[in-house]
Design a protein around this motif. Structure first.
Motif, short mmCIF file in Angstrom:
data_model
loop_
_atom_site.label_atom_id
_atom_site.label_comp_id
_atom_site.label_asym_id
_atom_site.label_seq_id
_atom_site.Cartn_x
_atom_site.Cartn_y
_atom_site.Cartn_z
N MET A 30 0.81 -1.23 0.00
CA MET A 30 0.00 0.00 0.00
C MET A 30 0.84 1.27 0.00
O MET A 30 0.37 2.33 -0.39
CB MET A 30 -0.92 0.02 1.23
N HIS A 31 2.09 1.18 0.48
CA HIS A 31 2.92 2.37 0.66
C HIS A 31 4.34 2.10 0.18
O HIS A 31 5.04 1.25 0.74
CB HIS A 31 2.98 2.79 2.14
N GLU A 32 4.76 2.83 -0.83
CA GLU A 32 6.11 2.67 -1.38
C GLU A 32 7.17 2.95 -0.32
O GLU A 32 8.19 2.25 -0.25
CB GLU A 32 6.30 3.61 -2.58
N HIS A 33 6.93 3.93 0.54
CA HIS A 33 7.92 4.24 1.58
C HIS A 33 8.09 3.09 2.56
O HIS A 33 9.18 2.86 3.08
CB HIS A 33 7.60 5.55 2.31
N CYS A 34 7.05 2.32 2.80
CA CYS A 34 7.17 1.14 3.66
C CYS A 34 7.99 0.05 2.98
O CYS A 34 8.80 -0.62 3.62
CB CYS A 34 5.79 0.60 4.04
N ARG A 35 7.82 -0.11 1.67
CA ARG A 35 8.62 -1.09 0.93
C ARG A 35 10.09 -0.72 0.98
O ARG A 35 10.94 -1.57 1.26
CB ARG A 35 8.16 -1.19 -0.52
N LEU A 36 10.38 0.55 0.76
CA LEU A 36 11.77 1.01 0.79
C LEU A 36 12.36 0.86 2.19
O LEU A 36 13.52 0.45 2.35
CB LEU A 36 11.86 2.46 0.33
N CYS A 37 11.60 1.18 3.20
CA CYS A 37 12.06 1.04 4.58
C CYS A 37 12.33 -0.43 4.90
O CYS A 37 13.36 -0.76 5.51
CB CYS A 37 11.02 1.63 5.54
N ALA A 38 11.44 -1.31 4.50
CA ALA A 38 11.63 -2.75 4.75
C ALA A 38 12.92 -3.24 4.11
O ALA A 38 13.69 -3.99 4.73
CB ALA A 38 10.43 -3.54 4.24
N GLU A 39 13.18 -2.82 2.88
CA GLU A 39 14.42 -3.22 2.19
C GLU A 39 15.66 -2.71 2.93
O GLU A 39 16.63 -3.45 3.11
CB GLU A 39 14.42 -2.71 0.76
N ALA A 40 15.63 -1.45 3.33
CA ALA A 40 16.77 -0.86 4.04
C ALA A 40 17.00 -1.56 5.37
O ALA A 40 18.15 -1.84 5.75
CB ALA A 40 16.55 0.63 4.24
N CYS A 41 15.94 -1.86 6.07
CA CYS A 41 16.07 -2.52 7.37
C CYS A 41 16.58 -3.95 7.23
O CYS A 41 17.38 -4.42 8.04
CB CYS A 41 14.75 -2.48 8.13
N ARG A 42 16.14 -4.66 6.20
CA ARG A 42 16.66 -6.01 5.96
C ARG A 42 18.16 -5.96 5.66
O ARG A 42 18.93 -6.79 6.14
CB ARG A 42 15.95 -6.68 4.78
N SER A 43 18.57 -4.97 4.90
CA SER A 43 19.98 -4.80 4.58
C SER A 43 20.80 -4.51 5.83
O SER A 43 21.88 -5.07 6.04
CB SER A 43 20.15 -3.68 3.55
N CYS A 44 20.29 -3.65 6.69
CA CYS A 44 20.98 -3.31 7.93
C CYS A 44 21.02 -4.51 8.88
O CYS A 44 22.05 -4.78 9.50
CB CYS A 44 20.31 -2.12 8.61
N GLU A 45 19.92 -5.24 8.96
CA GLU A 45 19.89 -6.45 9.79
C GLU A 45 20.97 -7.43 9.33
O GLU A 45 21.72 -7.99 10.15
CB GLU A 45 18.51 -7.12 9.70
N GLN A 46 21.07 -7.63 8.03
CA GLN A 46 22.07 -8.54 7.47
C GLN A 46 23.49 -8.05 7.80
O GLN A 46 24.34 -8.84 8.19
CB GLN A 46 21.88 -8.67 5.97
N ALA A 47 23.73 -6.74 7.65
CA ALA A 47 25.06 -6.20 7.95
C ALA A 47 25.43 -6.39 9.41
O ALA A 47 26.57 -6.76 9.73
CB ALA A 47 25.11 -4.72 7.58
N CYS A 48 24.47 -6.17 10.30
CA CYS A 48 24.72 -6.39 11.73
C CYS A 48 25.07 -7.85 12.01
O CYS A 48 26.00 -8.16 12.76
CB CYS A 48 23.53 -5.96 12.58
N ASN A 49 24.29 -8.75 11.42
CA ASN A 49 24.53 -10.18 11.64
C ASN A 49 25.88 -10.62 11.07
O ASN A 49 26.57 -11.44 11.66
CB ASN A 49 23.37 -11.01 11.08
N GLU A 50 26.25 -10.06 9.92
CA GLU A 50 27.56 -10.40 9.34
C GLU A 50 28.69 -9.89 10.22
O GLU A 50 29.69 -10.59 10.41
CB GLU A 50 27.67 -9.82 7.93
N LEU A 51 28.53 -8.70 10.76
CA LEU A 51 29.58 -8.17 11.66
C LEU A 51 29.64 -8.99 12.94
O LEU A 51 30.75 -9.28 13.43
CB LEU A 51 29.33 -6.69 11.96
N LEU A 52 28.51 -9.40 13.46
CA LEU A 52 28.50 -10.27 14.64
C LEU A 52 29.25 -11.58 14.36
O LEU A 52 30.03 -12.03 15.20
CB LEU A 52 27.07 -10.58 15.07
N GLN A 53 29.03 -12.16 13.21
CA GLN A 53 29.73 -13.39 12.85
C GLN A 53 31.23 -13.14 12.73
O GLN A 53 32.04 -13.96 13.17
CB GLN A 53 29.19 -13.96 11.55
#
Length: 90
Positions: free
Chosen positions: A64-87
């Motif tokens: 319903m909201h393009e800004h929510c799609r963009l936010c979800a993508e950015a947050c998934r990317s940040c989550e992945q980066a955090c997890n990679e740094l933790l590893q």
């Protein structure tokens, strides 16, 4: 200015929580005075958790909201980066 702001209250709160935690994480990680591995792991874990929650919530509104799609993508990317740094920290 969102027309459905009442329907997005949880999403907005989650976005703001995530932004605050990501900002704190960036601040801790950018210090040039060394680091405490336990604190670094804890804040990276908190950041990954906040990013996952934010991505999940925003994704539920992405159709319903393009800004929510963009936010979800950015947050998934940040989550992945955090997890990679933790590893990498072990």
């Amino acid at each position: 200015s969102e027309g459905m702001v009442g329907d997005l209250t949880k999403c907005i709160r989650t976005d703001m929580d995530c932004a605050d935690i990501c900002t704190a994480t960036a601040s801790v990680l950018s210090r040039h005075t060394g680091y405490d591995a336990n604190i670094t792991r804890a804040i990276l874990t908190a950041c990954a958790t906040a990013c996952k929650a934010c991505a999940d919530e925003c994704f539920s509104h992405a159709d319903m909201h393009e800004h929510c799609r963009l936010c979800a993508e950015a947050c998934r990317s940040c989550e992945q980066a955090c997890n990679e740094l933790l590893q990498a920290l072990g």
